[in-house]
Every structure is written in C-alpha cells, then in structure tokens.
Design a protein around this motif. Structure first.
Motif, PDB file in Angstrom:
ATOM      1  N   VAL A  92       0.852  -1.191   0.000  1.00  0.00           N
ATOM      2  CA  VAL A  92       0.000   0.000   0.000  1.00  0.00           C
ATOM      3  C   VAL A  92       0.881   1.233   0.000  1.00  0.00           C
ATOM      4  N   ARG A  93       0.846   1.986  -1.078  1.00  0.00           N
ATOM      5  CA  ARG A  93       1.612   3.229  -1.219  1.00  0.00           C
ATOM      6  C   ARG A  93       0.641   4.393  -1.071  1.00  0.00           C
ATOM      7  N   THR A  94       0.876   5.272  -0.113  1.00  0.00           N
ATOM      8  CA  THR A  94      -0.013   6.410   0.109  1.00  0.00           C
ATOM      9  C   THR A  94       0.580   7.670  -0.520  1.00  0.00           C
ATOM     10  N   VAL A  95      -0.306   8.476  -1.106  1.00  0.00           N
ATOM     11  CA  VAL A  95       0.090   9.716  -1.772  1.00  0.00           C
ATOM     12  C   VAL A  95      -0.872  10.814  -1.355  1.00  0.00           C
ATOM     13  N   GLU A  96      -0.319  11.956  -0.932  1.00  0.00           N
ATOM     14  CA  GLU A  96      -1.172  13.085  -0.555  1.00  0.00           C
ATOM     15  C   GLU A  96      -1.643  13.788  -1.831  1.00  0.00           C
ATOM     16  N   ALA A  97      -2.829  13.467  -2.258  1.00  0.00           N
ATOM     17  CA  ALA A  97      -3.407  14.013  -3.487  1.00  0.00           C
ATOM     18  C   ALA A  97      -4.897  13.718  -3.449  1.00  0.00           C
ATOM     19  N   ASP A  98      -5.631  14.319  -4.394  1.00  0.00           N
ATOM     20  CA  ASP A  98      -7.060  14.051  -4.452  1.00  0.00           C
ATOM     21  C   ASP A  98      -7.511  13.977  -5.901  1.00  0.00           C
ATOM     22  N   LEU A  99      -8.815  13.890  -6.091  1.00  0.00           N
ATOM     23  CA  LEU A  99      -9.354  13.755  -7.438  1.00  0.00           C
ATOM     24  C   LEU A  99      -8.989  14.957  -8.299  1.00  0.00           C
ATOM     25  N   GLY A 100      -8.907  16.134  -7.691  1.00  0.00           N
ATOM     26  CA  GLY A 100      -8.506  17.312  -8.446  1.00  0.00           C
ATOM     27  C   GLY A 100      -7.126  17.162  -9.047  1.00  0.00           C
ATOM     28  N   ASP A 101      -6.220  16.506  -8.327  1.00  0.00           N
ATOM     29  CA  ASP A 101      -4.879  16.268  -8.845  1.00  0.00           C
ATOM     30  C   ASP A 101      -4.905  15.272 -10.005  1.00  0.00           C
ATOM     31  N   VAL A 102      -5.806  14.291  -9.917  1.00  0.00           N
ATOM     32  CA  VAL A 102      -5.945  13.335 -11.020  1.00  0.00           C
ATOM     33  C   VAL A 102      -6.449  14.048 -12.264  1.00  0.00           C
ATOM     34  N   VAL A 103      -7.417  14.964 -12.071  1.00  0.00           N
ATOM     35  CA  VAL A 103      -7.934  15.742 -13.194  1.00  0.00           C
ATOM     36  C   VAL A 103      -6.819  16.571 -13.826  1.00  0.00           C
ATOM     37  N   ALA A 104      -6.011  17.232 -12.978  1.00  0.00           N
ATOM     38  CA  ALA A 104      -4.909  18.056 -13.484  1.00  0.00           C
ATOM     39  C   ALA A 104      -3.884  17.202 -14.216  1.00  0.00           C
ATOM     40  N   LEU A 105      -3.556  16.044 -13.666  1.00  0.00           N
ATOM     41  CA  LEU A 105      -2.588  15.149 -14.298  1.00  0.00           C
ATOM     42  C   LEU A 105      -3.088  14.700 -15.661  1.00  0.00           C
ATOM     43  N   THR A 106      -4.377  14.379 -15.731  1.00  0.00           N
ATOM     44  CA  THR A 106      -4.950  13.929 -16.996  1.00  0.00           C
ATOM     45  C   THR A 106      -4.874  15.030 -18.045  1.00  0.00           C
ATOM     46  N   ALA A 107      -5.154  16.272 -17.626  1.00  0.00           N
ATOM     47  CA  ALA A 107      -5.087  17.401 -18.558  1.00  0.00           C
ATOM     48  C   ALA A 107      -3.658  17.609 -19.058  1.00  0.00           C
ATOM     49  N   LEU A 108      -2.688  17.471 -18.155  1.00  0.00           N
ATOM     50  CA  LEU A 108      -1.295  17.696 -18.525  1.00  0.00           C
ATOM     51  C   LEU A 108      -0.765  16.617 -19.461  1.00  0.00           C
ATOM     52  N   THR A 109      -1.253  15.384 -19.281  1.00  0.00           N
ATOM     53  CA  THR A 109      -0.745  14.272 -20.081  1.00  0.00           C
ATOM     54  C   THR A 109      -1.590  14.014 -21.310  1.00  0.00           C
ATOM     55  N   GLY A 110      -2.647  14.801 -21.488  1.00  0.00           N
ATOM     56  CA  GLY A 110      -3.480  14.630 -22.665  1.00  0.00           C
ATOM     57  C   GLY A 110      -4.455  13.481 -22.576  1.00  0.00           C
ATOM     58  N   GLY A 111      -4.675  12.961 -21.385  1.00  0.00           N
ATOM     59  CA  GLY A 111      -5.627  11.860 -21.205  1.00  0.00           C
ATOM     60  C   GLY A 111      -5.035  10.550 -21.667  1.00  0.00           C
ATOM     61  N   GLY A 112      -5.815   9.484 -21.494  1.00  0.00           N
ATOM     62  CA  GLY A 112      -5.365   8.165 -21.928  1.00  0.00           C
ATOM     63  C   GLY A 112      -4.193   7.680 -21.109  1.00  0.00           C
ATOM     64  N   GLY A 113      -3.538   6.641 -21.601  1.00  0.00           N
ATOM     65  CA  GLY A 113      -2.329   6.148 -20.947  1.00  0.00           C
ATOM     66  C   GLY A 113      -2.570   5.513 -19.598  1.00  0.00           C
ATOM     67  N   GLY A 114      -3.767   4.953 -19.370  1.00  0.00           N
ATOM     68  CA  GLY A 114      -4.066   4.350 -18.078  1.00  0.00           C
ATOM     69  C   GLY A 114      -3.129   3.196 -17.761  1.00  0.00           C
ATOM     70  N   THR A 115      -2.727   3.089 -16.509  1.00  0.00           N
ATOM     71  CA  THR A 115      -1.792   2.039 -16.119  1.00  0.00           C
ATOM     72  C   THR A 115      -2.329   1.164 -14.992  1.00  0.00           C
ATOM     73  N   PHE A 116      -3.565   1.389 -14.554  1.00  0.00           N
ATOM     74  CA  PHE A 116      -4.096   0.619 -13.431  1.00  0.00           C
ATOM     75  C   PHE A 116      -5.144  -0.388 -13.911  1.00  0.00           C
ATOM     76  N   ASP A 117      -5.134  -1.555 -13.268  1.00  0.00           N
ATOM     77  CA  ASP A 117      -6.132  -2.580 -13.583  1.00  0.00           C
ATOM     78  C   ASP A 117      -7.490  -2.227 -12.982  1.00  0.00           C
ATOM     79  N   LEU A 118      -7.462  -1.525 -11.863  1.00  0.00           N
ATOM     80  CA  LEU A 118      -8.698  -1.165 -11.166  1.00  0.00           C
ATOM     81  C   LEU A 118      -8.521   0.202 -10.520  1.00  0.00           C
ATOM     82  N   VAL A 119      -9.479   1.086 -10.745  1.00  0.00           N
ATOM     83  CA  VAL A 119      -9.484   2.401 -10.112  1.00  0.00           C
ATOM     84  C   VAL A 119     -10.738   2.516  -9.274  1.00  0.00           C
ATOM     85  N   LEU A 120     -10.573   2.974  -8.032  1.00  0.00           N
ATOM     86  CA  LEU A 120     -11.699   3.172  -7.118  1.00  0.00           C
ATOM     87  C   LEU A 120     -11.908   4.658  -6.885  1.00  0.00           C
TER      88      LEU A 120
END
Length: 284
Positions: A92-120
């Motif tokens: 279990v790796r913990t990261v101080e971030a939230d959904l807003g950070d995921v949204v920002a990351l997706t915008a910066l990377t242009g979307g796509g490129g998913g690397t997880f088998d399951l997202v909760l």
C-alpha cells in the motif's frame, strides 16, 4: 443522569461498530467479484479518496499493489497504520493528493495512458465542488477512466436518495422529511453528502468509454432495522449474509444506502480498413 455523547464521539463509535463498517465489508465482497474478471496479477489498483484505507487494505490483503490517494495527511496516517496492522504495508503506497490532482494530471498528459487494472472512487464525487454540474461530473469521471488500462475496471460508489427517505419514514416517522430527501434535498446519511443520482454517473461512465458492467446495492436493509438488535448474538452475522445476497440484486440498487457502479474500459479493437492496425475506440 449522564450526558449524551458528543456528536463526533457518537459518529466514531458508530463507524467502529460492525454495522458501521458494513459498507466496507460489503464492498470487499463486491470488489472480489469484480477482481475475478480483471486479468493481471498482482492487480495494480488506484484508490482515489482512500479515507482510512479500508478498501485499499482489503485489496492489498488479496495480493493487489495499491496506490492510495487522499488530501488529508491525518487520514493517510490512519491508512498506513491500518496497512501495517494488516501486514500489507509493503503493498500500500499512500500519496497526498485528491481527485482534483488526477484531473490536473490527466489534462497535462493529454488523457489516456491508463496504467491501473482497477481504479476506485468511493464516496468522493458527491463532495466535489461541481457535483451538481453534469459537465464537471463528466470531467471527473473521464479523468478517472483515463487512469484505467484497456480491459480494466473503474468502480464508483455514492449515496442515493431513496434509502435516506425510507429511513426517515420507517425509522424516524418523518414523512415530510422523507419527501424532501426523496427530492434530493438534504444529506443522504452520516458523512454521505448530497445524494448523487446513479443514472447521471452511469451516463458519465459510458461517455468516458467505461460502460457499466456491474451494479451493486450496498446496505439495502441495515438502516431500516433497529440498532438495538444489531448487538444480539448472531444477529449481525445473519444481517451480513442477507446484505451480501441483496447487494447483487440489480433491482434493489435504487433503494440501497449506496449504489456502486463498475465500468470496464473498452479495449482497442480492429476496425475494417486499417490493414490490421489497432484502432482505438473513443474514450480509450
């Protein structure tokens, strides 16, 4: 005469009771059903808004490698402590971030490129600033879906309005309050936030290229039953078995305390005229 417990103390006591943890126990069951359909071992999981780590720890205990995100440092400490107690701290790796950070990351990377088998994303969307906006909801779901690899799954959980209305009518004899809750006016329960219609989320999942494959109703009858009985010997065990059976009945999702929708990200497929090259579907 003793004073009643402080509301926060009462809430903590309630959440520590077996029936207060029932949501997590049932989600452990539903995710086990989902995980059996996802290839890849160990599973790579992203838990956005992990809270105290209950879902993350359960998945790690089953062998998954989990990245757990939350914006509250104290909550992440609890998640790490829970992982340590369960003997799965290395998974279990913990990261101080939230959904807003995921949204920002997706915008910066242009979307796509998913690397997880399951997202909760459990009990998070209803607390977002734009929860009432279809456009903001769609953007949040699309960002989450972009983190899922093709063939992987995205699990979203949130509160419905019907269960809170039924509780108000049956347990509290508050018929007017039940009508207000049914109309979406007021919170859906302890720490639940405003009700979030499952059909809106289902539409957003489909638009993001992760059409719903599983529908679960989490806590169908528990909130309608008297708390006094839940401490009786054997009662909780019977209740848990009943709830496990009820959660897989699609017709009961609408009246459950929480709905859980699980979409599968569509994999690339061959398209006629591409000369055998893979063509990516919209949203993938």
């Amino acid at each position: 005469m003793s004073e009643p417990p402080h509301p926060e103390e009462a809430a903590v006591a309630w959440r520590s009771a077996p029936w207060g943890r029932l949501r997590h126990t049932l989600v452990e069951h539903t995710l086990a059903v989902v995980c059996r359909t996802v290839s890849g071992r160990p599973l790579r999981v992203l838990d956005v808004g992990c809270g105290d780590g209950s879902d993350a720890v359960a998945l790690a205990h089953g062998g998954a490698e989990v990245t757990a995100l939350d914006s509250a440092p104290l909550v992440l400490e609890r998640a790490r402590a829970a992982a340590h107690r369960a003997g799965v701290a290395e998974r279990v790796r913990t990261v101080e971030a939230d959904l807003g950070d995921v949204v920002a990351l997706t915008a910066l990377t242009g979307g796509g490129g998913g690397t997880f088998d399951l997202v909760l994303c459990h009990d998070v969307l209803q607390h977002r600033p734009g929860a009432g906006s279809s456009a903001d909801l769609a953007a949040d779901v699309a960002a989450l879906a972009s983190r899922v690899r093709p063939g992987g799954c995205l699990s979203v959980l949130g509160p419905g309005s019907a269960a809170a209305a039924l509780r108000a009518a049956v347990r509290e004899d508050d018929l007017r309050g039940a009508r207000r809750l049914l109309a979406g006016e007021g919170p859906a329960g302890e720490d639940a936030g405003a009700p979030l219609p499952a059909d809106r989320v289902e539409e957003a999942l489909a638009a993001a290229g992760t059409p719903v494959e599983f529908r679960f109703g989490v806590r169908v009858v528990t909130d309608l039953l008297p708390d006094a009985r839940k401490g009786e010997r054997g009662y909780y065990e019977d209740l848990l078995e009943l709830e496990r059976a009820l959660c897989e009945r699609p017709e009961l999702v609408a009246v459950a305390r929480s709905w859980q929708l699980v979409g599968r990200r569509r994999p690339p497929r061959r398209r006629a005229g591409t000369g055998g090259r893979l063509a990516t579907l919209p949203g993938c």
